[in-house]
Design an enzyme around this catalytic site. Structure first.
Site, mmCIF file in Angstrom:
data_model
loop_
_atom_site.group_PDB
_atom_site.id
_atom_site.type_symbol
_atom_site.label_atom_id
_atom_site.label_comp_id
_atom_site.label_asym_id
_atom_site.label_seq_id
_atom_site.Cartn_x
_atom_site.Cartn_y
_atom_site.Cartn_z
ATOM 1 N N ASN A 20 27.913 45.825 -0.495
ATOM 2 C CA ASN A 20 28.498 45.099 0.649
ATOM 3 C C ASN A 20 27.399 44.815 1.673
ATOM 4 O O ASN A 20 26.430 44.136 1.277
ATOM 5 C CB ASN A 20 29.792 45.733 1.190
ATOM 6 C CG ASN A 20 29.766 47.169 1.653
ATOM 7 O OD1 ASN A 20 29.652 48.069 0.842
ATOM 8 N ND2 ASN A 20 29.916 47.402 2.934
ATOM 9 N N ASP A 21 27.494 45.248 2.893
ATOM 10 C CA ASP A 21 26.612 44.745 3.969
ATOM 11 C C ASP A 21 25.112 44.796 3.664
ATOM 12 O O ASP A 21 24.627 45.800 3.137
ATOM 13 C CB ASP A 21 26.770 45.609 5.228
ATOM 14 C CG ASP A 21 28.192 45.911 5.587
ATOM 15 O OD1 ASP A 21 29.099 45.304 5.016
ATOM 16 O OD2 ASP A 21 28.391 46.795 6.439
ATOM 17 N N GLN A 37 24.418 48.114 1.449
ATOM 18 C CA GLN A 37 25.452 49.088 1.132
ATOM 19 C C GLN A 37 25.706 49.022 -0.366
ATOM 20 O O GLN A 37 26.038 47.955 -0.907
ATOM 21 C CB GLN A 37 26.732 48.763 1.911
ATOM 22 C CG GLN A 37 26.625 49.052 3.388
ATOM 23 C CD GLN A 37 26.627 50.543 3.657
ATOM 24 O OE1 GLN A 37 27.680 51.164 3.704
ATOM 25 N NE2 GLN A 37 25.454 51.136 3.874
ATOM 26 N N TRP A 45 33.714 49.979 -4.166
ATOM 27 C CA TRP A 45 33.171 50.704 -3.016
ATOM 28 C C TRP A 45 33.386 52.199 -3.234
ATOM 29 O O TRP A 45 34.416 52.614 -3.780
ATOM 30 C CB TRP A 45 33.894 50.247 -1.746
ATOM 31 C CG TRP A 45 33.283 50.753 -0.471
ATOM 32 C CD1 TRP A 45 32.270 50.176 0.226
ATOM 33 C CD2 TRP A 45 33.653 51.938 0.256
ATOM 34 N NE1 TRP A 45 31.974 50.927 1.339
ATOM 35 C CE2 TRP A 45 32.809 52.014 1.391
ATOM 36 C CE3 TRP A 45 34.589 52.936 0.070
ATOM 37 C CZ2 TRP A 45 32.891 53.039 2.329
ATOM 38 C CZ3 TRP A 45 34.679 53.972 0.998
ATOM 39 C CH2 TRP A 45 33.833 54.008 2.116
ATOM 40 N N SER A 78 26.166 51.524 7.159
ATOM 41 C CA SER A 78 25.215 50.463 7.523
ATOM 42 C C SER A 78 24.281 50.831 8.671
ATOM 43 O O SER A 78 24.596 51.703 9.491
ATOM 44 C CB SER A 78 25.982 49.192 7.885
ATOM 45 O OG SER A 78 26.467 48.618 6.706
ATOM 46 N N ARG A 138 29.560 53.309 14.486
ATOM 47 C CA ARG A 138 28.694 53.072 13.322
ATOM 48 C C ARG A 138 27.856 51.797 13.446
ATOM 49 O O ARG A 138 28.014 51.012 14.337
ATOM 50 C CB ARG A 138 29.530 53.028 12.058
ATOM 51 C CG ARG A 138 30.630 51.985 12.019
ATOM 52 C CD ARG A 138 31.326 52.091 10.659
ATOM 53 N NE ARG A 138 32.392 51.130 10.473
ATOM 54 C CZ ARG A 138 33.677 51.410 10.572
ATOM 55 N NH1 ARG A 138 34.083 52.626 10.894
ATOM 56 N NH2 ARG A 138 34.588 50.475 10.347
ATOM 57 N N GLU A 191 32.407 45.494 13.880
ATOM 58 C CA GLU A 191 31.439 46.158 13.005
ATOM 59 C C GLU A 191 30.092 45.424 13.041
ATOM 60 O O GLU A 191 30.009 44.252 13.408
ATOM 61 C CB GLU A 191 31.966 46.191 11.562
ATOM 62 C CG GLU A 191 33.256 47.003 11.422
ATOM 63 C CD GLU A 191 33.794 47.044 9.996
ATOM 64 O OE1 GLU A 191 34.152 48.121 9.539
ATOM 65 O OE2 GLU A 191 33.845 45.990 9.331
ATOM 66 N N TRP A 275 36.646 41.770 3.074
ATOM 67 C CA TRP A 275 37.299 43.045 2.724
ATOM 68 C C TRP A 275 38.700 42.832 2.153
ATOM 69 O O TRP A 275 39.234 43.712 1.479
ATOM 70 C CB TRP A 275 37.355 43.976 3.941
ATOM 71 C CG TRP A 275 36.054 44.691 4.166
ATOM 72 C CD1 TRP A 275 35.235 44.589 5.257
ATOM 73 C CD2 TRP A 275 35.406 45.625 3.287
ATOM 74 N NE1 TRP A 275 34.120 45.388 5.096
ATOM 75 C CE2 TRP A 275 34.214 46.039 3.897
ATOM 76 C CE3 TRP A 275 35.723 46.142 2.025
ATOM 77 C CZ2 TRP A 275 33.336 46.943 3.311
ATOM 78 C CZ3 TRP A 275 34.852 47.052 1.427
ATOM 79 C CH2 TRP A 275 33.682 47.436 2.071
HETATM 80 C C1 FRU Z 1 31.285 46.650 7.233
HETATM 81 C C2 FRU Z 1 31.413 48.152 7.031
HETATM 82 C C3 FRU Z 1 30.555 48.875 8.072
HETATM 83 C C4 FRU Z 1 30.266 50.186 7.391
HETATM 84 C C5 FRU Z 1 30.131 49.769 5.953
HETATM 85 C C6 FRU Z 1 30.577 50.783 4.953
HETATM 86 O O1 FRU Z 1 31.522 45.911 6.088
HETATM 87 O O2 FRU Z 1 32.764 48.543 7.123
HETATM 88 O O3 FRU Z 1 31.167 48.991 9.344
HETATM 89 O O4 FRU Z 1 29.110 50.785 7.876
HETATM 90 O O5 FRU Z 1 30.896 48.587 5.789
HETATM 91 O O6 FRU Z 1 30.231 50.402 3.664
#
Ligand code: FRU
Length: 456
Positions: A20-21, A37, A45, A78, A138, A191, A275
């Site tokens: 992901n990110d 990520q 995930w 992240s 975060r 985020e 998401w």
């Molecule tokens: C954004 C997020 C962040 C977090 C990460 C977890 O997509 O929810 O806030 O750090 O993904 O994978």
């Protein structure tokens, strides 16, 4: 690396597993480093690691060993990377734990890396920023603020952004919070914040604050909004009214955008998914891709200063061009749609009968309708049908298509729309109605003039 129909060629994807990110984006000694990520053991995930890859040209990527792994502090959410004046590389990430009652516990950690980014050691004082009592705390993004000669960290504080400062990257003081009454708010936390300056043509500096919103973005679900204003080392001052909502991308697949530390030109990358359905997309050996890198600038528009984004020219010219008959050679191609005098233009990709994009001329410019059908039954939230406005002054729209992933850019760079498709034929024909609409291949080979091809 496994080949499968929906693995993009010019967008970064992990060799295997989940992505992901984008995290820790940094340009060091001519090399672009991307962390991300990553769940290496599954295409879903799970306990988050930081995957790692590098590139000299943003076209060809080398997969590198995993940089961060879960440990006693938690899994690795992240974060970001900086280079110190001494040439040391530091990473910041969120250590995440889930308590027995299911609640989140998140703190910020510092990692020391060597200059080549091959070894990574957590600071023994971790966490360097304790949780002040927030359930969502975060995604630290750190940068150097020259006017106050301190490091600044922007970090999620629930539905606002915390701004902290430090002189040594270890001790952090809270300066301010921004946003609980500004911009768009959904159900979840804001985020992946990022804060950086951009220079306008008249030499003035404007600060961009990027914020991921996990639900209720323009197209639904997760999306990336931005604020434009001023930052004095302590507070971010929104240059627009608090109810102004600006989008870095109007599509449903552009999230967690982050800028590269130390890049020669301000450049971002984002996660090209949402998401709402990220866990259901039909790839096999991997799941999740990053957007194209975008170079950033700002333009003075009738509504005020706005973010302008473009694909680095050498990367744009790596896409195949579209042959005159509209049948691409591969699933990775670029074409430019000239906006004509027509009242309506429809674009059908992937050999499909129904258009994914329809432009209707209106008094103020164009309405762009984006329609995505769910032929491969990804899930209830995958299909979409919505409209966005584009100003009358645009002359064309660029389409960057990469094995099902489409990034669309208006000629002024103000409007972007990123959208994932999983068609039967990623290299299926492109059809434009009315057929007299002009398609231009936008990257003339040096010495030749642009080729204009009428679709008929
Ligand atoms: C954004 C997020 C962040 C977090 C990460 C977890 O997509 O929810 O806030 O750090 O993904 O994978």
């Amino acid at each position: 690396m496994s080949s499968e129909p929906f693995r993009p060629r010019l967008h970064f994807s992990p060799a295997t597993g989940w992505l992901n990110d984008p995290n820790g984006l940094i340009f060091v000694d001519g090399v672009w480093h991307v962390f991300y990520q990553h769940h290496p053991h599954s295409t879903l995930w799970g306990p988050m690691h930081w995957g790692h890859a590098s590139s000299r040209d943003l076209v060809n990527w080398t997969h590198l060993p995993i940089a961060l792994k879960p440990d006693t502090l938690g899994t690795c959410f992240s974060g970001s990377a900086v280079a110190t004046p001494e040439g040391e590389i530091k990473l910041f990430y969120t250590a995440h734990q889930t308590a027995l009652d299911g609640s989140d516990f998140q703190v910020q950690c510092l990692v020391h890396a060597d200059h080549e980014l091959t070894s990574f050691a957590g600071d023994e004082r971790n966490p360097v920023v304790d949780n002040p009592g927030l359930s969502a705390f975060r995604d630290p993004k750190v940068f150097w603020h020259e006017p106050t000669r301190r490091w600044i960290m922007v970090v999620t504080h629930g539905q606002s952004i915390g701004i902290r400062s430090s002189s040594d990257l270890v001790n952090w003081a809270l300066e301010s919070e921004f946003g609980d009454r500004d911009g768009r708010h959904g159900n979840g936390p804001w985020e992946c914040p990022d804060l950086f300056p951009l220079q306008a043509a008249d030499g003035t500096t404007h600060w961009i604050l990027l914020v991921g919103i996990g639900s209720d973005s323009y197209g639904g679900g997760s999306g990336t909004q931005y604020f434009i204003g001023d930052f004095d080392g302590h507070r971010f001052a929104n240059g627009n009214s608090s109810d102004t909502v600006l989008w870095a991308d109007y599509g449903r697949d552009y999230y967690a955008a982050q800028s590269f530390h130390g890049a020669p030109r301000p450049t971002t990358m984002a996660w090209a998914s949402n998401w709402q359905y990220a866990r259901e997309t039909p790839t096999r050996s991997f799941r999740g891709v990053l957007s194209l890198p975008r170079e950033l600038g700002i333009a003075d528009t009738p509504s005020g200063m706005r973010l302008v984004q473009g694909v680095p020219p050498h990367l744009a010219s790596t896409f195949d061009t579209l042959p005159p008959a509209g049948v691409p050679k591969t699933g990775t191609y670029h074409f430019r749609l000239e906006i004509s005098e027509e009242p309506q233009v429809a674009v059908c990709l992937f050999g499909e009968a129904e258009p994914q994009f329809t432009l209707h001329r209106v008094v103020t410019g164009w309405h762009l309708r984006t329609v995505r059908r769910d032929k491969s039954r990804i899930g209830a939230s995958f299909a979409h049908d919505y409209v966005l406005g584009i100003s009358g002054s645009i002359t064309h729209i660029d389409f960057y298509v990469d094995n099902g992933l489409v990034e669309l850019r208006s000629s002024d760079g103000l409007v972007w729309l990123t959208s994932l498709y999983f068609p039967e034929d990623v290299a299926g024909a492109v059809r434009v109605e009315p057929t007299r609409t002009t398609i231009v291949n936008a990257q003339p080979r040096s010495g030749s003039s642009q080729v204009r091809m009428l679709q008929n």
